[in-house]
Write an enzyme that holds these catalytic residues in place. Structure first.
Site, PDB file in Angstrom:
ATOM      1  N   GLY A  12     -19.668 -26.824   2.494  1.00 54.62           N
ATOM      2  CA  GLY A  12     -19.319 -28.036   1.755  1.00 54.62           C
ATOM      3  C   GLY A  12     -19.930 -29.321   2.303  1.00 54.62           C
ATOM      4  O   GLY A  12     -19.433 -30.408   2.007  1.00 54.62           O
ATOM      5  N   ASN A  14     -22.797 -30.645   1.469  1.00 52.72           N
ATOM      6  CA  ASN A  14     -23.303 -31.433   0.329  1.00 52.72           C
ATOM      7  C   ASN A  14     -22.151 -32.088  -0.426  1.00 52.72           C
ATOM      8  O   ASN A  14     -22.258 -33.237  -0.867  1.00 52.72           O
ATOM      9  CB  ASN A  14     -24.118 -30.539  -0.614  1.00 52.72           C
ATOM     10  CG  ASN A  14     -25.565 -30.426  -0.187  1.00 52.72           C
ATOM     11  OD1 ASN A  14     -26.296 -31.409  -0.188  1.00 52.72           O
ATOM     12  ND2 ASN A  14     -25.967 -29.231   0.214  1.00 52.72           N
ATOM     13  N   MET A  90     -22.521 -20.487  -4.834  1.00 54.82           N
ATOM     14  CA  MET A  90     -23.381 -19.309  -4.737  1.00 54.82           C
ATOM     15  C   MET A  90     -23.018 -18.231  -5.756  1.00 54.82           C
ATOM     16  O   MET A  90     -22.950 -17.052  -5.434  1.00 54.82           O
ATOM     17  CB  MET A  90     -23.310 -18.742  -3.315  1.00 54.82           C
ATOM     18  CG  MET A  90     -23.614 -19.762  -2.226  1.00 54.82           C
ATOM     19  SD  MET A  90     -25.254 -20.497  -2.407  1.00 54.82           S
ATOM     20  CE  MET A  90     -26.249 -19.161  -1.763  1.00 54.82           C
ATOM     21  N   ILE A  92     -24.001 -16.868  -9.753  1.00 51.97           N
ATOM     22  CA  ILE A  92     -24.839 -17.016 -10.940  1.00 51.97           C
ATOM     23  C   ILE A  92     -23.912 -17.223 -12.136  1.00 51.97           C
ATOM     24  O   ILE A  92     -22.955 -16.468 -12.339  1.00 51.97           O
ATOM     25  CB  ILE A  92     -25.725 -15.768 -11.129  1.00 51.97           C
ATOM     26  CG1 ILE A  92     -26.728 -15.685  -9.968  1.00 51.97           C
ATOM     27  CG2 ILE A  92     -26.448 -15.824 -12.472  1.00 51.97           C
ATOM     28  CD1 ILE A  92     -27.564 -14.434  -9.958  1.00 51.97           C
ATOM     29  N   LEU A  93     -24.179 -18.265 -12.904  1.00 55.39           N
ATOM     30  CA  LEU A  93     -23.330 -18.588 -14.056  1.00 55.39           C
ATOM     31  C   LEU A  93     -23.914 -17.959 -15.322  1.00 55.39           C
ATOM     32  O   LEU A  93     -25.134 -17.842 -15.470  1.00 55.39           O
ATOM     33  CB  LEU A  93     -23.238 -20.111 -14.207  1.00 55.39           C
ATOM     34  CG  LEU A  93     -22.528 -20.800 -13.029  1.00 55.39           C
ATOM     35  CD1 LEU A  93     -22.833 -22.295 -13.010  1.00 55.39           C
ATOM     36  CD2 LEU A  93     -21.025 -20.555 -13.087  1.00 55.39           C
ATOM     37  N   ASN A 107     -27.551 -28.879 -10.093  1.00 50.96           N
ATOM     38  CA  ASN A 107     -27.612 -27.979  -8.935  1.00 50.96           C
ATOM     39  C   ASN A 107     -28.516 -28.570  -7.860  1.00 50.96           C
ATOM     40  O   ASN A 107     -29.463 -29.292  -8.166  1.00 50.96           O
ATOM     41  CB  ASN A 107     -28.187 -26.628  -9.383  1.00 50.96           C
ATOM     42  CG  ASN A 107     -28.195 -25.590  -8.272  1.00 50.96           C
ATOM     43  OD1 ASN A 107     -27.219 -25.452  -7.526  1.00 50.96           O
ATOM     44  ND2 ASN A 107     -29.287 -24.856  -8.138  1.00 50.96           N
ATOM     45  N   HIS A 109     -30.910 -27.018  -4.833  1.00 49.52           N
ATOM     46  CA  HIS A 109     -31.465 -25.753  -4.363  1.00 49.52           C
ATOM     47  C   HIS A 109     -32.354 -26.036  -3.144  1.00 49.52           C
ATOM     48  O   HIS A 109     -33.161 -26.968  -3.174  1.00 49.52           O
ATOM     49  CB  HIS A 109     -32.288 -25.093  -5.481  1.00 49.52           C
ATOM     50  CG  HIS A 109     -32.889 -23.801  -5.049  1.00 49.52           C
ATOM     51  ND1 HIS A 109     -32.139 -22.647  -4.908  1.00 49.52           N
ATOM     52  CD2 HIS A 109     -34.143 -23.475  -4.679  1.00 49.52           C
ATOM     53  CE1 HIS A 109     -32.914 -21.675  -4.481  1.00 49.52           C
ATOM     54  NE2 HIS A 109     -34.139 -22.151  -4.332  1.00 49.52           N
TER      55      HIS A 109
END
Ligand code: GRF
Length: 214
Positions: A12, A14, A90, A92-93, A107, A109
């Protein structure tokens, strides 16, 4: 005043950089919740310590991706989220989720996309022998780690780097470009034209952070 939700899976850091920037820069925004998909995510304690409401929507408690995404979407809609920030999230949606939140989903990355989508970006950058690595903030599309780029940060790969030293150098710049890009979105300065992001009043130069040793 816009409503922001931050999704995390891990440390966390970020998320914390976003919360600090929101407060210090007096963003026209309210961080309604930090939501983790793992109850053990260390970032939950960090968020509590920052006095941000926390929630868990555990992927392990849902029978599949569709069910998890439906539960997550329901929480985000209930919060009235105008922006959903994937800050080390982490999972995948599903395409349905991404389409539902299109334009509101951001997002970060840890690579200079389109290089190294997916996992283990720092080790893969070292294996490839690239001299330049970094991070990307982008709007999310159904393709993994893809979508209109808002900002990028570049760092050098140094002699003697391993994945951990390189990750730390990249993470430090992530903490700078993610809040920067989110602020542009909150200020309604971002438009997508032919699949590319344009940011009103922000030069191409300002959208690239170079954190080099020289
Ligand atoms: C960051 O490098 C992020 O880009 C990646 O995982 C790391 C998460 O760090 N997806 P944190 O949880 O924000 O500290």
């Amino acid at each position: 005043m816009k409503t922001v939700a931050i999704l995390i899976s891990g440390q966390g850091s970020n998320m914390a950089s976003l919360v600090h920037a929101c407060r210090e820069e007096r963003w026209p925004a309210r961080i309604a919740a930090v939501i983790a998909n793992r109850p053990q995510a260390p970032g939950l304690a960090l968020a509590r310590g920052l006095d941000v409401p926390v929630e868990v929507v555990s992927h392990a408690e849902h029978p599949g991706r569709e069910a998890f995404d439906a539960a997550l979407a329901a929480r985000l809609e209930a919060l009235g989220a105008d922006l959903v920030l994937l800050a080390g999230f982490m999972r995948i949606l599903t395409e349905g989720f991404v389409r539902r939140f299109a334009g509101r989903l951001v997002n970060i990355h840890p690579s200079l996309l389109p290089a190294f989508p997916g996992l283990d970006t720092h080790a893969r950058a070292l294996d490839a022998g690239v001299r330049l690595h970094g991070a990307t903030v982008h709007l999310v599309t159904p393709t993994l780690d893809h979508g209109p780029i808002l900002a990028q940060a570049a760092v050098p790969v140094l002699d003697g780097d391993d994945a951990a030293t390189l990750a730390a150098r990249v993470l430090a710049v992530e903490h700078r470009i993610f809040p920067m890009a989110v602020r542009w979105l909150l200020e309604d300065r971002v438009r997508v034209v032919a699949g590319r992001a344009e940011v009103d009043g922000v030069s191409a130069d300002e959208r690239l952070l170079w954190a080099g040793a020289r």
